[in-house]
Design an enzyme around this catalytic site. Structure first.
Site, PDB file in Angstrom:
ATOM      1  N   HIS A 100       1.024  -1.334  -0.142  1.00 39.43           N
ATOM      2  CA  HIS A 100       0.379   0.686   0.692  1.00 39.43           C
ATOM      3  C   HIS A 100       0.730   1.301  -0.481  1.00 39.43           C
ATOM      4  CE1 HIS A 100      -2.180  -2.663   2.699  1.00 39.43           C
ATOM      5  NE2 HIS A 100      -3.114  -2.246   1.903  1.00 39.43           N
ATOM      6  N   ASP A 103       2.869   2.032   3.117  1.00 33.92           N
ATOM      7  CA  ASP A 103       3.343   1.252   4.238  1.00 33.92           C
ATOM      8  C   ASP A 103       4.533   1.475   4.137  1.00 33.92           C
ATOM      9  OD1 ASP A 103       1.494  -0.638   4.565  1.00 33.92           O
ATOM     10  OD2 ASP A 103       1.365  -1.557   2.874  1.00 33.92           O
TER      11      ASP A 103
END
Ligand code: XLS
Ligand code: NI
Ligand code: NI
Length: 434
Positions: A100, A103
């Protein structure tokens, strides 16, 4: 390069008899299974969020892992995290990873600043991909953690959140495209609702359908060749999530005319939360030609929430791969370990052991599934069970109507004789392979 995993060597295949806890006993990337390399069947990916971003908190306590790149609020630590990720990829040798945006880059609080750091970190990751050789299975946008998403992303009552979501997804598709990603995933973590008292469900579903059409249009516009995937989950974090399960997603995609452009990313634990088996979800998707990819993990069967544990049950995994093989296997998809350590597993070695064990379980499951396909026993039983439909009479019935059929039932005195479904026999059959 980092030395977070100091002293841990590159994992090797040593065969089923090996007692080395950090060696593969079943995952042998070059072994040919049904005419294809094992690595090319399974297409393993490591998930950035669980392995590197999650800090080990739960609703009752904070971080337990205390990694050197925590807290993850600046670019220096984001790069350190990437260094450690690729150090692990070299040890495991898995071909893919997934992320993501949140992240990999530090959260900056506004869109322009987030865009800048996303560009910087994906350039950095791109260089590492070149030197290590690990590829991107899929990218996605985290539109559920930050408080701006608390009432949803594309389904938010506030059009400014819809706009922020559109810009965010555009930036993540661009980043995925830049890194040669093979798919782009949308999981609607907060695309759902808590109570109908404050929710216009009809409007929210229409907005979500329109949003997904924009995603598909943009993909074609920039020439992104990857597959767009949606990931079903029935609840958590929302009480009611719109992408409940595979069947719900397929109905949704059809309603908004997206069935030829979007496929499904199915997750083991989400299937269980929806009250299904994983193979049920896979079979629903493959029946429609809409299986894209899988998130492999396992849920605690007693807890009732998404525990995202590493898989360790060969019989379950074997049935999942059986249905995947039967449908022709993955094309752009793969097996992403959407799985996290237990919060007491704080050693670097735990992360390696978890992945090696999971890769081995999947390899065992794949081999068992392939053996069942080759043996043909299940397919033969199925053919026998439905053989009555092979006659012209049975087929022509499907072209007729209730009156004609009734006439035939009376005329021929049709009175069906029940036949055994042989479930236990079939379960015993499967147990020969797992
Ligand atoms: C959470 C989801 C998530 C998606 C990607 O339950 O599984 O991890 O796979 O957003
Ligand atoms: Ni997932
Ligand atoms: Ni999940």
């Amino acid at each position: 390069m980092s030395d977070f995993f100091e002293g841990i060597e590159k994992a090797r295949f040593e065969g089923a008899e090996s007692t080395n806890p950090l060696a593969f006993r079943h995952y042998n990337p070059d072994e040919i299974v049904l005419g294809k390399r094992m690595e090319d069947h399974l297409r393993f990916a490591v998930a950035w969020w669980h392995s590197f971003a999650w800090e080990g908190g739960d609703p009752f306590g904070g971080a337990t892992f205390e990694r050197p790149w925590h807290p993850q609020d600046d670019m220096g630590r984001a790069k350190m995290k990437a260094d450690v990720a690729f150090e692990m990829f070299e040890i495991l040798g898995q071909p893919y990873f997934c992320w993501h945006d949140a992240d990999i880059r530090p959260e900056q609080g506004d869109f322009a600043a987030n865009l800048k750091t996303l560009e910087e970190i994906t350039d950095y990751i791109g260089e590492k991909m070149q030197s290590v050789g690990t590829k991107l299975l899929w990218g996605t946008a985290n539109m559920f953690s930050h408080r701006r998403w608390m009432a949803g992303a594309s389904t938010n009552p506030d059009p400014d959140v819809f706009a922020f979501a559109a810009a965010t997804v555009k930036s993540c598709i661009d980043a995925t495209h830049k890194l040669g990603g093979e798919n782009y995933v949308l999981w609607g973590g907060r695309e759902g609702y808590e109570t109908l008292l404050n929710t216009d469900m009809q409007a929210e579903l229409d907005h979500m359908g329109r949003f997904l059409s924009m995603v598909v249009d943009y993909k074609h516009k920039i020439g992104f060749k990857g597959t767009i995937l949606v990931e079903p989950k029935p609840q958590e974090p929302s009480k009611h999530q719109y992408d409940f399960d595979a069947a719900t997603c397929i109905g949704f995609l059809r309603k908004y005319g997206l069935e030829n452009d979007v496929k499904l990313n199915l997750e083991q634990g989400h299937a269980i939360l929806a009250g299904h088996s994983f193979e049920h979800e896979i079979a629903v998707a493959t029946a429609e030609g809409m299986l894209g990819s899988i998130d492999m993990n396992r849920n605690d069967y007693q807890s009732g929430w998404d525990t995202d544990q590493f898989p360790n049950n060969t019989p379950e995994v074997a049935l999942a791969y059986y249905h995947i093989l039967k449908s022709g296997g993955f094309s752009t998809g793969g097996t992403n370990f959407d799985a996290k350590l237990r919060r007491q597993s704080i050693d670097p070695q735990d992360l390696i052991a978890a992945h090696i064990g999971a890769m081995d379980i999947c390899a065992r499951g794949l081999k068992a599934a392939a053996a069942m396909v080759e043996d043909g026993g299940l397919a033969m039983e199925l053919a026998k069970r439905y053989s009555g439909w092979q006659t012209d009479e049975a087929q022509s019935m499907l072209e007729s109507g209730l009156e004609e059929i009734t006439a035939r039932v009376l005329d021929q005195g049709i009175n069906p004789k029940p036949r055994s479904g042989r479930q236990e026999y079939l379960e015993n059959y499967v147990n020969r392979f797992v």
